[in-house]
Scaffold this active site. Structure first.
Site, PDB file in Angstrom:
ATOM      1  N   ARG A  66       0.883  -1.171   0.000  1.00 20.24           N
ATOM      2  CA  ARG A  66       0.000   0.000   0.000  1.00 20.24           C
ATOM      3  C   ARG A  66       0.918   1.217   0.000  1.00 20.24           C
ATOM      4  NH1 ARG A  66      -2.936  -0.062   5.384  1.00 20.24           N
ATOM      5  NH2 ARG A  66      -3.844  -1.963   4.532  1.00 20.24           N
ATOM      6  N   HIS A  93       2.330  -2.339   5.522  1.00 18.30           N
ATOM      7  CA  HIS A  93       1.870  -2.472   4.134  1.00 18.30           C
ATOM      8  C   HIS A  93       2.684  -1.568   3.209  1.00 18.30           C
ATOM      9  CE1 HIS A  93      -1.697  -5.048   4.441  1.00 18.30           C
ATOM     10  NE2 HIS A  93      -1.929  -4.474   5.614  1.00 18.30           N
ATOM     11  N   ASP A 100      -3.193  -8.643   3.827  1.00 14.43           N
ATOM     12  CA  ASP A 100      -4.535  -8.818   4.369  1.00 14.43           C
ATOM     13  C   ASP A 100      -5.156  -9.978   3.612  1.00 14.43           C
ATOM     14  OD1 ASP A 100      -4.139  -6.645   6.055  1.00 14.43           O
ATOM     15  OD2 ASP A 100      -5.025  -5.222   4.639  1.00 14.43           O
ATOM     16  N   GLU A 157      -6.625  -7.342  14.267  1.00 10.62           N
ATOM     17  CA  GLU A 157      -7.237  -7.549  12.939  1.00 10.62           C
ATOM     18  C   GLU A 157      -6.993  -9.000  12.522  1.00 10.62           C
ATOM     19  OE1 GLU A 157      -5.270  -4.713  10.409  1.00 10.62           O
ATOM     20  OE2 GLU A 157      -6.423  -3.031  11.186  1.00 10.62           O
ATOM     21  N   HIS A 160      -4.972  -9.564   9.107  1.00 13.32           N
ATOM     22  CA  HIS A 160      -3.664  -8.935   8.848  1.00 13.32           C
ATOM     23  C   HIS A 160      -2.495  -9.820   9.313  1.00 13.32           C
ATOM     24  CE1 HIS A 160      -0.780  -5.485   8.565  1.00 13.32           C
ATOM     25  NE2 HIS A 160      -0.177  -6.190   9.503  1.00 13.32           N
TER      26      HIS A 160
HETATM   27 ZN   LIG Z   1      -3.247  -5.155   7.011  1.00 15.83          ZN
END
Ligand SMILES: [Zn+2]
Length: 184
Positions: A66, A93, A100, A157, A160
């Protein structure tokens, strides 16, 4: 340089949500639905793919690399460091070191995990005992596959996972990573 995670080398299903408006910001964070990761991720990812396949499952990937710019868009939408890494510190990321992911069943549908991807509530935390037992079992299955394959989990999460000690890898903007995500 980052590598592209896609079939046939990686037998995964790509469901790259941040290239679509189907994410918590309501708009795409980058234009191309690619999953890019550090080359060091290839081996542990292939191990996870093989472990999942042996049990009748397939990995469904939501997000890999990301760009730093995209992290800023996420942070502006939800400036909560429990769920979104502060871009000033940097997300794993944005280092190409996080993934993810969920599991698809043999029918190609994602397993029940109790919440959707990016739920960002206490229900997305690991170790909950108040979810449907099937969802708890499926989360434990994903946790077992990913950690046995060499990934580390994030307690808040369920989707993740990241490479061990991700801070050793540099944060990358889209242009530093070759401009492949076409951040706008
Ligand atoms: Zn993540």
């Amino acid at each position: 340089m980052l590598i592209e995670i896609a079939p046939p080398l990686f037998d995964v299903y790509l469901d790259i949500r941040y290239a679509t408006a189907d994410n918590l910001t309501g708009a795409p964070l980058y234009r191309r639905p690619l999953c890019l990761l550090r080359p060091e991720a290839a081996e542990p990812l292939l191990r996870a793919v093989a472990l999942a396949r042996g049990l009748g499952y397939r990995l469904r990937l939501f997000d890999g690399f990301r760009p730093v710019e995209a992290q800023w868009s996420l942070w502006r939408a939800l400036p909560d460091p429990t769920y979104i890494a502060d871009p000033m510190i940097g997300s794993c990321h944005s280092r190409g070191a996080a993934l993810d992911v969920t599991l698809d069943g043999i029918d190609g549908h994602p397993l029940e995990m109790g919440t959707g991807f990016d739920d960002m509530t206490p229900y997305s935390h690991h170790g909950r005992i108040d979810l449907d037992p099937e969802a708890q079992r499926n989360r434990a299955l994903l946790l077992g596959i990913m950690t046995a394959a060499g990934w580390t989990h994030y307690p808040f999460e369920w989707w993740h996972y990241q490479l061990p000690n991700p801070g050793r890898y540099p944060l990358l903007s889209d242009s530093a990573a070759g401009g492949r995500m076409r951040w706008k």
